[in-house]
Design a protein around this motif. Sequence first.
Motif, PDB file in Angstrom:
ATOM      1  N   PHE A 109      -4.669  -0.456  -6.903  1.00 19.54           N
ATOM      2  CA  PHE A 109      -5.765   0.564  -6.976  1.00 19.54           C
ATOM      3  C   PHE A 109      -5.003   1.803  -7.811  1.00 19.54           C
ATOM      4  O   PHE A 109      -5.626   2.114  -8.566  1.00 19.54           O
ATOM      5  CB  PHE A 109      -6.568   0.841  -5.679  1.00 19.54           C
ATOM      6  N   LEU A 110      -4.189   2.130  -7.174  1.00 20.23           N
ATOM      7  CA  LEU A 110      -3.589   3.611  -7.678  1.00 20.23           C
ATOM      8  C   LEU A 110      -3.162   3.310  -8.975  1.00 20.23           C
ATOM      9  O   LEU A 110      -2.973   4.211  -9.691  1.00 20.23           O
ATOM     10  CB  LEU A 110      -2.204   3.927  -6.702  1.00 20.23           C
ATOM     11  N   ASP A 170     -13.341  -5.147  -6.612  1.00 18.59           N
ATOM     12  CA  ASP A 170     -12.320  -5.226  -5.519  1.00 18.59           C
ATOM     13  C   ASP A 170     -12.330  -3.985  -4.847  1.00 18.59           C
ATOM     14  O   ASP A 170     -11.809  -4.132  -3.445  1.00 18.59           O
ATOM     15  CB  ASP A 170     -11.332  -5.802  -5.942  1.00 18.59           C
ATOM     16  N   GLU A 171     -12.409  -2.993  -5.330  1.00 23.94           N
ATOM     17  CA  GLU A 171     -12.071  -1.763  -4.337  1.00 23.94           C
ATOM     18  C   GLU A 171     -13.265  -1.498  -3.718  1.00 23.94           C
ATOM     19  O   GLU A 171     -13.080  -0.738  -2.552  1.00 23.94           O
ATOM     20  CB  GLU A 171     -11.960  -0.354  -5.383  1.00 23.94           C
ATOM     21  N   TRP A 172     -14.325  -2.002  -3.793  1.00 22.01           N
ATOM     22  CA  TRP A 172     -15.568  -1.798  -2.864  1.00 22.01           C
ATOM     23  C   TRP A 172     -15.587  -2.728  -1.883  1.00 22.01           C
ATOM     24  O   TRP A 172     -15.617  -2.264  -0.817  1.00 22.01           O
ATOM     25  CB  TRP A 172     -16.918  -2.304  -4.052  1.00 22.01           C
ATOM     26  N   ASP A 173     -15.110  -4.010  -1.709  1.00 28.51           N
ATOM     27  CA  ASP A 173     -14.683  -4.798  -0.878  1.00 28.51           C
ATOM     28  C   ASP A 173     -13.742  -4.146   0.137  1.00 28.51           C
ATOM     29  O   ASP A 173     -13.743  -4.352   1.433  1.00 28.51           O
ATOM     30  CB  ASP A 173     -14.166  -6.109  -1.127  1.00 28.51           C
ATOM     31  N   THR A 198       0.902  -1.096  -0.021  1.00 30.86           N
ATOM     32  CA  THR A 198      -0.021  -0.062  -0.104  1.00 30.86           C
ATOM     33  C   THR A 198       0.905   1.275  -0.206  1.00 30.86           C
ATOM     34  O   THR A 198       2.003   1.143   0.334  1.00 30.86           O
ATOM     35  CB  THR A 198      -0.840  -0.029   1.273  1.00 30.86           C
ATOM     36  N   THR A 199       0.241   2.342  -0.333  1.00 29.34           N
ATOM     37  CA  THR A 199       0.990   3.813  -0.435  1.00 29.34           C
ATOM     38  C   THR A 199      -0.177   4.647   0.538  1.00 29.34           C
ATOM     39  O   THR A 199      -1.246   4.473   0.253  1.00 29.34           O
ATOM     40  CB  THR A 199       1.199   4.024  -1.805  1.00 29.34           C
ATOM     41  N   ARG A 200       0.526   5.342   1.159  1.00 28.00           N
ATOM     42  CA  ARG A 200      -0.293   6.310   2.004  1.00 28.00           C
ATOM     43  C   ARG A 200      -0.866   7.740   0.883  1.00 28.00           C
ATOM     44  O   ARG A 200       0.244   8.046   0.548  1.00 28.00           O
ATOM     45  CB  ARG A 200       0.352   6.840   3.156  1.00 28.00           C
ATOM     46  N   ALA A 201      -1.955   7.719   0.652  1.00 32.34           N
ATOM     47  CA  ALA A 201      -2.589   8.771  -0.384  1.00 32.34           C
ATOM     48  C   ALA A 201      -3.855   9.148  -0.008  1.00 32.34           C
ATOM     49  O   ALA A 201      -4.640   8.615   0.827  1.00 32.34           O
ATOM     50  CB  ALA A 201      -2.293   8.144  -1.739  1.00 32.34           C
ATOM     51  N   ARG A 223      -5.703   7.659 -10.965  1.00 34.23           N
ATOM     52  CA  ARG A 223      -6.453   8.314  -9.878  1.00 34.23           C
ATOM     53  C   ARG A 223      -7.749   9.002 -10.601  1.00 34.23           C
ATOM     54  O   ARG A 223      -7.891   9.239 -11.676  1.00 34.23           O
ATOM     55  CB  ARG A 223      -5.833   9.382  -9.357  1.00 34.23           C
ATOM     56  N   VAL A 224      -8.792   9.383  -9.597  1.00 30.46           N
ATOM     57  CA  VAL A 224     -10.050   9.850 -10.199  1.00 30.46           C
ATOM     58  C   VAL A 224      -9.839  11.217 -10.547  1.00 30.46           C
ATOM     59  O   VAL A 224      -8.878  12.032  -9.931  1.00 30.46           O
ATOM     60  CB  VAL A 224     -10.946   9.957  -8.776  1.00 30.46           C
TER      61      VAL A 224
END
Length: 664
Positions: free
Chosen positions: A658-659, A580-583, A550-553, A663-664
Amino acid sequence: MDTVSATVEKMLPKTNGVNGVNGANGHSATNGTAKRPIRIAGCSGGSSAPSSPYTYSDQFVGVYDRKRAIHDMAKNEDVDVITGDWMSEANMTLRGSDKREKLGSGTLVGKAYEPYFLEELDPAIPWLAKRGVKIAVNAGASDVQGLAEAVRGLVTKHGVNLKVAYVDGDDVTDAVLDLYKKGEKFLNLPANQSIQEWGYEPLCAQCYLGGTGIAACFEGGADIVVCGRVADASVTVGAAMWWHGWKRETHVQELAGALMIGHIIECSTYATGGYYSGFKDLGDQDTDMGYPIAAVDEKGHAVITMEKGKHGLVTPATIASQLLYEIQGDLYYNSDVTASLSDIKLEQVGKNAVKVSGVKGSPPPPTTKVGITAKGGWQAEFHFFLTGLDIEEKAKMIERQTKATMGEHLSKFSCLNFTVAGAVPEDPQSQDEATVDLRIFAQSRDPDILSASSIIDSDRGSFARFCIENLLQGYPGSTMAPDMRQAIGRPFFEYWVSLLPQSFVKETAHLHDGTVIDIPCPSVTQEYNREQPDLPVTPNAVDLSQYGPTTRAPLGYITLGRSGDKSSNANLGLFVRHDDEWDWLRTVLSTETLRKLLGKDDAGRQIDRCEMPNIRAVHFLLKDHLDRGFNATSGYDSLGKNLCEYIRAKHVDIPNKFLERGRV
């Protein structure tokens, strides 16, 4: 035919008539065959009146939509009904107060309806008449009869034959004041406190009506229906009820679907890319957003599209964003029906076309929401600009000096806040970058201490003088905002939101020919718990280690969302783009986690949490989070709209996988 229209055309039954409308006056066929969907446009999302009835002028009404909306929709689009939501807690208080002033003194301080609606309607009237398009709006505020008369004047001016009707009964002042005098507690919705603890005397009260009266007006032949405080989505519900012949007692599922469609289009371009967390998807195509159009079928399902040739987007994400705006949880209450959002489904069925289905319905509650207004006193604010180093110490110095100057007058302020907005970055690259705003916000029931005359008279206490007098002994670089108008007091209202039995509401539909139809309260209702169901943590937690490093973001790198207000409650809905992002999201985003993300803004009050799996969303209702709501708030986020963007900016540990998706 453009792509959007072609997509929807394939999904709708074939019909006969001008613009695809069945039968006379745009009404559906009644031969037992399936009725084609009604096409309803959302062309206004609100109107905010000025805070002071004593400085009222039509020119200073704040309007949230463009003047072209109704005209362009009537002229260029194949729609059956154009709707608009012109009501807010701001104009409910002002217009209601104006009405009581009129009754008491014989003169109206300002119009008790929304005059800007007439400016939008005027150029559209010839096209409404030519193309058989109808209108339903709640711009009547506290003088719906007056608005109906003004609309009739415009119709006469254009020499067309449009029938104008109106719905009345939302003013429940007499009933509320009578119950108040008898000791009714009127527990408020945010904090469950009794009105006797409020400390203010009720002045007027307005309740939220459903769509049944609107349907009755259309059934009676109306072309234009104006209303007072019908609920935002009720104009859509009423239009669909009329078109499909739905009744409250027998079409609960259909009405629930229409209610949520109405909620989606009630704020116009909020559904088509406005106020959208993913706004960068628009590129530079954001200067003329298209207004939404909902084709509501006989089941209460709908395909939502938008104006042809305009900027904006209609995607499951833009629709989910508006769906999550100003809701209270899974259950969405209305005077006609209650909708459950837990199984709602959003499906992309074409370019800028999304089908909405899956809403579950149940009977309406026996109560409706009521807003009670009181005069709160006077308020003002003063601004200092702070630059460079030691911002916290400089702010403390301002507060210390100002309060010392106030002396014994300090007790006259019911609210006195010193707030710093912004922060100075390390090694700033410009002076503007290194400057923040300190806002001193004051409220008092004593008008003199905030008056303009007391600024000049040094023998009297004055808020502005208290702030100014320390300038030459102030912090380094001491600089005040040069515009002093905000430092002069202006009246504000307190607003109390509660529930009122629908049996106390005397709703009436006034047809164009003078006929008055009584609209009874629902004969079938259902009692609901006062609080929404709460799910502090997900029952479907997953092992977060499965997602790898993970990365803190910022949370907003992978989540979208929306927030809003209802009196002093704030709501927050966050959703993601992949399963998977939802879970991951529902596992991480517990109520406890939200409190940590809120940081200093967590006041320890009640927070209700729920999940909406079909749109991958976690929703929170923050009870009494905002300082008394829009009319009296001392905070910057007066409408709760920035809460979502604050939480999206907070850092959490996000899986790298995910990153890497962007990004959105």
